[in-house]
Design a protein around this motif. Structure first.
Motif, PDB file in Angstrom:
ATOM      1  N   SER A   1       0.594   0.411  -7.330  1.00 21.36           N
ATOM      2  CA  SER A   1      -0.649   1.994  -7.197  1.00 21.36           C
ATOM      3  C   SER A   1      -1.491   1.652  -5.648  1.00 21.36           C
ATOM      4  O   SER A   1      -2.002   1.937  -4.588  1.00 21.36           O
TER       5      SER A   1
ATOM      6  N   MET B   1       1.553  13.491  -2.497  1.00 16.52           N
ATOM      7  CA  MET B   1       2.539  12.181  -3.417  1.00 16.52           C
ATOM      8  C   MET B   1       3.053  11.197  -3.147  1.00 16.52           C
ATOM      9  O   MET B   1       4.197  12.134  -2.716  1.00 16.52           O
TER      10      MET B   1
ATOM     11  N   VAL C   1      -0.704   4.949  -3.383  1.00 17.74           N
ATOM     12  CA  VAL C   1      -1.443   5.655  -2.954  1.00 17.74           C
ATOM     13  C   VAL C   1      -1.716   6.846  -2.297  1.00 17.74           C
ATOM     14  O   VAL C   1      -1.278   7.933  -2.433  1.00 17.74           O
ATOM     15  N   ASP C   2      -2.070   6.255  -0.931  1.00 18.56           N
ATOM     16  CA  ASP C   2      -2.175   6.622   0.528  1.00 18.56           C
ATOM     17  C   ASP C   2      -0.999   6.624   1.071  1.00 18.56           C
ATOM     18  O   ASP C   2      -0.655   7.264   1.989  1.00 18.56           O
TER      19      ASP C   2
ATOM     20  N   GLU D   1       2.347  -1.478 -12.331  1.00 17.65           N
ATOM     21  CA  GLU D   1       1.534  -0.706 -12.307  1.00 17.65           C
ATOM     22  C   GLU D   1       0.555  -1.002 -11.642  1.00 17.65           C
ATOM     23  O   GLU D   1      -0.376   0.113  -9.892  1.00 17.65           O
TER      24      GLU D   1
ATOM     25  N   THR E   1       9.223  12.149  -6.566  1.00 18.65           N
ATOM     26  CA  THR E   1       7.783  12.661  -6.360  1.00 18.65           C
ATOM     27  C   THR E   1       7.082  11.895  -7.551  1.00 18.65           C
ATOM     28  O   THR E   1       7.505  11.741  -8.720  1.00 18.65           O
ATOM     29  N   TRP E   2       6.282  10.829  -7.329  1.00 19.88           N
ATOM     30  CA  TRP E   2       5.022   9.942  -8.099  1.00 19.88           C
ATOM     31  C   TRP E   2       4.111  10.197  -7.756  1.00 19.88           C
ATOM     32  O   TRP E   2       3.204   9.903  -6.396  1.00 19.88           O
ATOM     33  N   SER E   3       2.891   9.617  -8.763  1.00 21.01           N
ATOM     34  CA  SER E   3       1.554   9.914  -8.624  1.00 21.01           C
ATOM     35  C   SER E   3       1.089   8.499  -9.222  1.00 21.01           C
ATOM     36  O   SER E   3       1.472   8.512 -10.487  1.00 21.01           O
ATOM     37  N   PRO E   4       0.684   7.701  -8.086  1.00 18.75           N
ATOM     38  CA  PRO E   4       0.163   6.443  -9.297  1.00 18.75           C
ATOM     39  C   PRO E   4      -1.537   6.510 -10.141  1.00 18.75           C
ATOM     40  O   PRO E   4      -1.838   7.612  -9.369  1.00 18.75           O
ATOM     41  N   ARG E   5      -0.987   5.250 -10.898  1.00 18.67           N
ATOM     42  CA  ARG E   5      -2.301   6.233 -11.488  1.00 18.67           C
ATOM     43  C   ARG E   5      -3.024   4.757 -10.912  1.00 18.67           C
ATOM     44  O   ARG E   5      -3.152   4.259  -9.653  1.00 18.67           O
TER      45      ARG E   5
END
Length: 436
Positions: free
Chosen positions: A75, A1, A78-79, A71, A228-232
Motif C-alpha cells: 500500500s 491508480m 498508493v501515490d 497488502e 491498473t490496481w487500487s491499493p487498500r
C-alpha cells in the motif's frame, strides 16, 4: 491508480535485477513515480531499488507473511504511477511446504495482487525452445497472467528473429531483446549483489542500464501491459514488535542486512533507532534499552572489528545491564572468535561462546521457523518466529544454551539453534515476522 507488474524469470541469474532497475530508472527519468518491491528474502536488492527510484523498497514474502501484512507493505505505492515487484529465483520456485500465505514463490505474489508477469528469458543456446519455456511458465498455474517477455543476451539479429517467431506462434508478446555483447551487469559477491552503498558509481551504472534498455525495449508497451490496481488503505498491518523503546542499531558496511519493513515497523510502533558504527570504533548509546547487531559481512572486516577496543568494551558494558541481540553476522561478532577465509582467527566480543569459520565454507540457506525456548528482545519464550538464513560460515563451536528449537521449511530440526548467555542472544536467521 498505480499500474502493477511483476518481473520474473525461469531461473536466477537471467537479469531480473538489471531489468527492474533499468525500467524503474527509465520511467523515473520520464517523470513517473516508481515504487519497487522485492519478492522473497533478499536484503540487498531493496537498496538498489531505492537508488533507482528515490523511494524506499521493501520485501514481500508469502512464506513468512500473511496477506494483510503483504497488502500493508504494498500500500506504500498508493501515490505511485507504476509498481515493479522483482521476483527471486524462478517464477514458481519456493519451498516444498506451504507457509503463511504461500510457499515463498514469486507466483504467489503475482496471483495475490492480480498483477501480470513480465518474464526475462535468456535464450542462449536455444531458439524455439525459449518459446516452449515461456509458454510452460504461462500455463503452469491457473490464475496467473503473463504480460510478455524481454529477451536477454541475444546472440544476433537472426537469433532474435527465430525466438520472436516462435513466441508469436504461441501468442506471447516480446517487448524487446537485449544484445549479448552489450550486456549491462552489476558486481556480484557470495551472498548476491554487492551492496548499493558500496558502489560509488551506482547512479551512473543504473543510468547506463536504463539507457541500454530504453534502446532495445518498448517501454510504453511494457507500461500498458501492467495491471491498473487500487491499493487498500495502509492501516496497521505490520504487527512488528520493537525490541525496545530506544534501540542501538549497528549500521555500517559490516552490519547492513536488516529487512526494511522491520525498521519501519519499529518506528511505526514508536521506537527510536540510534545507529552506531562498530567499524568506526563506536559503542552503542548507553541511553538505549537494547542493542541490535544485524547481519552483513563481518568476515571482510574481522581484523578491524577485533582491533576496535572502544566498540568491544562498550558493547560488553552495555550487555552487563541491557539486552543485546545479533543476527547472522551480528551473532558471529557476539561470539568468541571468527576465522576468516585465509584461516586467520580474530577475537570477537565474547558475549557468547560461538566460534565460526569462513576457512571451512559451507552454505546454509533457507527459511527458518523458530520456537523460542527463552525470551529475546521483542519476543517472549514460546513465540514462533519466521526468518531466513543465508551464510557460508561453518560452526566450530556453539557451546551456550540454545535460544530456540529451529526447523527448516520442511519441518526438519536444524543445528543452528541460536544461543543465549546472560543478556546476550543471537540467531543465524534474519527475522522476518512472528506468527500470530
Amino acid at each position: 491508480m498505480p499500474a502493477g507488474l511483476v518481473i520474473s524469470a525461469p531461473a536466477s541469474g537471467v537479469g531480473k535485477t538489471t531489468l527492474t532497475l533499468a525500467l524503474a530508472r527509465a520511467w523515473h527519468n520520464r517523470g513517473l513515480k516508481v515504487q519497487c518491491l522485492k519478492s522473497g528474502p533478499d536484503y540487498i536488492d531493496p537498496a538498489f531499488h531505492a537508488a533507482a527510484t528515490g523511494r524506499a523498497s521493501v520485501n514481500v514474502d508469502s512464506w513468512a507473511m500473511d496477506r494483510v501484512t503483504i497488502e500493508h507493505l504494498v500500500s506504500r505505492a498508493v501515490d505511485a504511477d507504476v509498481v515493479l515487484a522483482e521476483g527471486s529465483m524462478g517464477l514458481f520456485d519456493g519451498v516444498a511446504a506451504r507457509g503463511v500465505s504461500g510457499n515463498g514463490a514469486t507466483a504467489d505474489i503475482a496471483e495475490m495482487l492480480g498483477w501480470p508477469v513480465l518474464l526475462v528469458i535468456d535464450p542462449s543456446g536455444q531458439a524455439q525452445t525459449a518459446a516452449a519455456i515461456a509458454a510452460g511458465l504461462r500455463d503452469y498455474r491457473a490464475g496467473l497472467r503473463l504480460a510478455g517477455v524481454v529477451l536477454n543476451r541475444v546472440a544476433s539479429p537472426r537469433h532474435e528473429d527465430l525466438v520472436r517467431r516462435a513466441l508469436a506462434d504461441v501468442g506471447i508478446a516480446v517487448f524487446g531483446a537485449l544484445p549479448r555483447h552489450a550486456e549491462i551487469s552489476l558486481p556480484k559477491r557470495h551472498l548476491g549483489l554487492v551492496q548499493a552503498e558500496e558502489q560509488a558509481e551506482i547512479g551512473s551504472l543504473i543510468d547506463e542500464a536504463a539507457r541500454f534498455v530504453a534502446e532495445h525495449v518498448d517501454l510504453d508497451a511494457v507500461l500498458r501491459s501492467a495491471a491498473t490496481w487500487s491499493p487498500r488503505p495502509a492501516g496497521n498491518g505490520l504487527h512488528v514488535t520493537p525490541p525496545g523503546q530506544r534501540i542501538a542499531l549497528a549500521r555500517d558496511a559490516a552490519f547492513s542486512f536488516v529487512y526494511p519493513h522491520m525498521l519501519e515497523g519499529w518506528r511505526a510502533a514508536g521506537a527510536e533507532i540510534l545507529t552506531f558504527s562498530p567499524l568506526a570504533d563506536e559503542a552503542p548509546d548507553t541511553s538505549a534499552d537494547v542493542c541490535w547487531l544485524p547481519g552483513g559481512y563481518p568476515e571482510l572486516h574481522a581484523g578491524q572489528l577485533a582491533a576496535n577496543a572502544r566498540f568491544a568494551g562498550g558493547l560488553r558494558a552495555f550487555a552487563a545491564t541491557s539486552p543485546v541481540h545479533g543476527e547472522c553476522g551480528g551473532y558471529m561478532v557476539l561470539g568468541a572468535g571468527l576465522t576468516d577465509a585465509d584461516g586467520a582467527r580474530h577475537e570477537m566480543t565474547g558475549l557468547l561462546g560461538l566460534e565460526t569459520s569462513f576457512a571451512k565454507r559451507r552454505m546454509h540457506l533457507g527459511y527458518r521457523l523458530a520456537a523460542l525456548a527463552a525470551p529475546m528482545p521483542g519476543h517472549q519464550a514460546g513465540a514462533r518466529l519466521r526468518g531466513h538464513e543465508f551464510h557460508y560460515s561453518t560452526i566450530l563451536a556453539q557451546p551456550d544454551t540454545p535460544l530456540a528449537v529451529v526447523h527448516d521449511a520442511t519441518g526438519a530440526v536444524i543445528a543452528e539453534t541460536g544461543s543465549r548467555r546472560g543478556r546476550a542472544t543471537g540467531t543465524f536467521f534474519h527475522l522476518i515476522a512472528e506468527d500470530r
